[in-house]
Design a protein around this motif. Sequence first.
Motif, mmCIF file in Angstrom:
data_model
loop_
_atom_site.group_PDB
_atom_site.id
_atom_site.type_symbol
_atom_site.label_atom_id
_atom_site.label_comp_id
_atom_site.label_asym_id
_atom_site.label_seq_id
_atom_site.Cartn_x
_atom_site.Cartn_y
_atom_site.Cartn_z
ATOM 1 N N VAL A 134 0.833 -1.205 0.000
ATOM 2 C CA VAL A 134 0.000 0.000 0.000
ATOM 3 C C VAL A 134 0.870 1.258 0.000
ATOM 4 C CG1 VAL A 134 -1.497 1.368 1.511
ATOM 5 C CG2 VAL A 134 -2.052 -1.012 1.057
ATOM 6 N N LEU A 135 1.861 1.262 0.878
ATOM 7 C CA LEU A 135 2.659 2.476 1.053
ATOM 8 C C LEU A 135 3.624 2.720 -0.115
ATOM 9 C CD1 LEU A 135 3.294 2.121 4.900
ATOM 10 C CD2 LEU A 135 1.549 3.518 3.767
ATOM 11 N N HIS A 136 3.804 1.701 -0.946
ATOM 12 C CA HIS A 136 4.687 1.875 -2.102
ATOM 13 C C HIS A 136 3.923 1.865 -3.426
ATOM 14 C CE1 HIS A 136 7.601 0.972 1.035
ATOM 15 N NE2 HIS A 136 8.439 1.666 0.287
ATOM 16 N N THR A 137 2.635 2.077 -3.346
ATOM 17 C CA THR A 137 1.861 2.202 -4.588
ATOM 18 C C THR A 137 1.625 3.695 -4.825
ATOM 19 O OG1 THR A 137 0.813 0.068 -4.211
ATOM 20 C CG2 THR A 137 -0.291 1.535 -5.758
ATOM 21 N N ASP A 138 2.125 4.170 -5.953
ATOM 22 C CA ASP A 138 2.140 5.621 -6.203
ATOM 23 C C ASP A 138 0.773 6.284 -6.147
ATOM 24 O OD1 ASP A 138 4.802 5.664 -6.411
ATOM 25 O OD2 ASP A 138 4.866 5.545 -8.626
ATOM 26 N N ASN A 139 -0.239 5.610 -6.690
ATOM 27 C CA ASN A 139 -1.540 6.297 -6.750
ATOM 28 C C ASN A 139 -2.442 6.000 -5.545
ATOM 29 O OD1 ASN A 139 -1.870 3.697 -7.692
ATOM 30 N ND2 ASN A 139 -3.494 4.226 -9.131
ATOM 31 N N ILE A 140 -1.868 5.457 -4.460
ATOM 32 C CA ILE A 140 -2.642 5.362 -3.200
ATOM 33 C C ILE A 140 -2.158 6.486 -2.283
ATOM 34 C CG2 ILE A 140 -3.173 4.002 -1.135
ATOM 35 C CD1 ILE A 140 -2.790 1.465 -2.748
ATOM 36 N N GLU A 141 -3.091 7.303 -1.841
ATOM 37 C CA GLU A 141 -2.736 8.381 -0.900
ATOM 38 C C GLU A 141 -3.369 8.085 0.448
ATOM 39 O OE1 GLU A 141 -3.327 12.451 -2.264
ATOM 40 O OE2 GLU A 141 -3.690 13.089 -0.182
ATOM 41 N N MET A 142 -2.542 7.993 1.484
ATOM 42 C CA MET A 142 -3.069 7.710 2.816
ATOM 43 C C MET A 142 -3.709 8.967 3.412
ATOM 44 S SD MET A 142 -2.570 4.540 3.278
ATOM 45 C CE MET A 142 -3.442 4.646 4.827
ATOM 46 N N VAL A 143 -4.872 8.783 3.996
ATOM 47 C CA VAL A 143 -5.523 9.875 4.730
ATOM 48 C C VAL A 143 -5.576 9.387 6.176
ATOM 49 C CG1 VAL A 143 -7.557 11.378 4.865
ATOM 50 C CG2 VAL A 143 -6.888 10.374 2.662
ATOM 51 N N TRP A 144 -4.514 9.718 6.913
ATOM 52 C CA TRP A 144 -4.346 9.187 8.268
ATOM 53 C C TRP A 144 -5.251 9.879 9.284
ATOM 54 C CZ3 TRP A 144 -1.755 4.848 8.124
ATOM 55 C CH2 TRP A 144 -0.646 4.681 7.281
ATOM 56 N N ASN A 145 -5.468 9.209 10.402
ATOM 57 C CA ASN A 145 -6.191 9.770 11.559
ATOM 58 C C ASN A 145 -7.528 10.384 11.170
ATOM 59 O OD1 ASN A 145 -4.016 9.244 13.404
ATOM 60 N ND2 ASN A 145 -2.938 10.943 12.415
ATOM 61 N N SER A 146 -8.181 9.763 10.216
ATOM 62 C CA SER A 146 -9.399 10.398 9.705
ATOM 63 C C SER A 146 -10.563 9.417 9.621
ATOM 64 C CB SER A 146 -9.137 10.971 8.313
ATOM 65 O OG SER A 146 -8.149 11.967 8.405
ATOM 66 N N ILE A 147 -11.751 9.951 9.815
ATOM 67 C CA ILE A 147 -12.947 9.130 9.634
ATOM 68 C C ILE A 147 -13.923 9.834 8.682
ATOM 69 C CG2 ILE A 147 -12.900 7.794 11.810
ATOM 70 C CD1 ILE A 147 -14.819 9.868 12.968
ATOM 71 N N PRO A 148 -14.611 9.057 7.867
ATOM 72 C CA PRO A 148 -15.592 9.665 6.973
ATOM 73 C C PRO A 148 -16.769 10.181 7.793
ATOM 74 C CG PRO A 148 -15.060 7.417 6.331
ATOM 75 C CD PRO A 148 -14.515 7.610 7.691
ATOM 76 N N GLU A 149 -17.133 11.399 7.519
ATOM 77 C CA GLU A 149 -18.248 11.988 8.257
ATOM 78 C C GLU A 149 -19.526 11.919 7.429
ATOM 79 O OE1 GLU A 149 -17.367 15.375 11.385
ATOM 80 O OE2 GLU A 149 -17.933 16.137 9.418
ATOM 81 N N GLU A 150 -19.331 12.085 6.117
ATOM 82 C CA GLU A 150 -20.495 12.039 5.229
ATOM 83 C C GLU A 150 -20.071 11.668 3.811
ATOM 84 O OE1 GLU A 150 -22.797 15.646 5.212
ATOM 85 O OE2 GLU A 150 -24.249 14.813 3.798
ATOM 86 N N VAL A 151 -20.896 10.857 3.187
ATOM 87 C CA VAL A 151 -20.682 10.561 1.770
ATOM 88 C C VAL A 151 -21.474 11.615 1.010
ATOM 89 C CG1 VAL A 151 -20.850 8.826 -0.040
ATOM 90 C CG2 VAL A 151 -20.564 8.098 2.337
ATOM 91 N N LEU A 152 -20.815 12.289 0.083
ATOM 92 C CA LEU A 152 -21.471 13.388 -0.636
ATOM 93 C C LEU A 152 -21.925 12.910 -2.006
ATOM 94 C CD1 LEU A 152 -18.629 15.950 0.156
ATOM 95 C CD2 LEU A 152 -20.766 15.654 1.427
ATOM 96 N N GLY A 153 -23.010 13.475 -2.479
ATOM 97 C CA GLY A 153 -23.469 13.067 -3.804
ATOM 98 C C GLY A 153 -24.761 13.740 -4.197
ATOM 99 N N ASP A 154 -25.255 13.338 -5.357
ATOM 100 C CA ASP A 154 -26.529 13.856 -5.854
ATOM 101 C C ASP A 154 -27.259 12.728 -6.571
ATOM 102 O OD1 ASP A 154 -25.279 13.524 -8.287
ATOM 103 O OD2 ASP A 154 -24.669 15.630 -8.442
#
Length: 313
Positions: free
Chosen positions: A193-213
């Motif tokens: 995971v940490l060596h895959t270029d197009n994966i960006e870690m979003v640390w210490n975070s939780i999803p609060e809301e899924v946005l959409g229409d």
Amino acid sequence: MTENIERVRCLIIGSGPAGYTAAIYAARADLRPIIYQGMQPGGQLTITTEVENFPGYPKGIAGPEMMEDFKQQAERFGTDVRFGVVTRVDLLQRPFVVEADDGKTLHAETVIIATGASARWLGLESEKRFMGMGVSGCATCDGFFYRKQDVAIVGGGDTAAEEATYLAKLCRKVYMIHRRSELRASKAMQHKVLHTDNIEMVWNSIPEEVLGDNDGVNGVRVRNVKTGETKDLAVTGFFVAIGHQPNTAIFTGQLELDAMQYIVTKPGTTQTNIPGVFAAGDVQDHHYRQAITAAGSGCMAAIEAERFLTNIS
Ligand code: NDP
């Protein structure tokens, strides 16, 4: 009603590696087992890609293909494999009474429970609202729809890590959202995971809301649990990979379950607190959770069911 009642020596509920292995052994012991496949015939392996750690497949095998092999092997020895879901059980009387959604009522002398575990969800209202419209619990099933797009996946375990690397091959960018600053996944998966270029870690975070229409998901709002800051990530796919919960709802109040709702079995056996009822695979194992360990416990359950029947007859 009565004409729908069937007697069966060994009824197996669930069709993952545990259920089918139990069926192979029970059929070969002449117990003429019936297996109800459940909501997800073939179990969790049907939603994975390659299985590389199941002995006997030196080149690896696709999960769905492996489960088809399991099924055919069970059928070869006479297992009655049924497409259907068990909706109610009464394990407090003998023979055990089992009802299925095909309208059948079965009287079973032994029951082997191999109902496995299902994906857990975050519990957000927006997660529910966009289910199937950008929200998914299975990257290998749905990743294809998000080719060349940006997606997010939540979780820090092996499942999330595996799915993130799978998605990274298809998608432009993968945000991996984890509530801590360290992954739970195995070292090998962390490295990937940490060596895959197009994966960006979003640390210490939780999803609060899924946005959409009306067109579906177009983002996810995440909150940093350390700083309290929120930010929106523009994604069209939102994958949840935060673990599983055992499929034990229909047994509540009848079988002994642990605090996490897994079936309690006597150590070193598949015996539940009710003689004649056995549990195998992920429904009673939150530790190993492997196809091979599930298959092993399915074998144990069938042998124990056979011995139980010999001793009471
Ligand atoms: P895990 O329980 O290992 O991981 C769940 C992840 O989700 C954890 O990182 C956890 O965070 C996070 N999480 C849980 N609840 C929430 C929540 N409400 N909000 C945000 N994040 C949450 O589950 P997995 O499905 O990944 O793995 C289950 C088992 O299967 C493990 O033993 C794993 O090793 C095994 N496995 C093995 C594979 C292989 O060998 N090829 C492949 C897949 C799974 P935190 O870390 O903070 O607790």
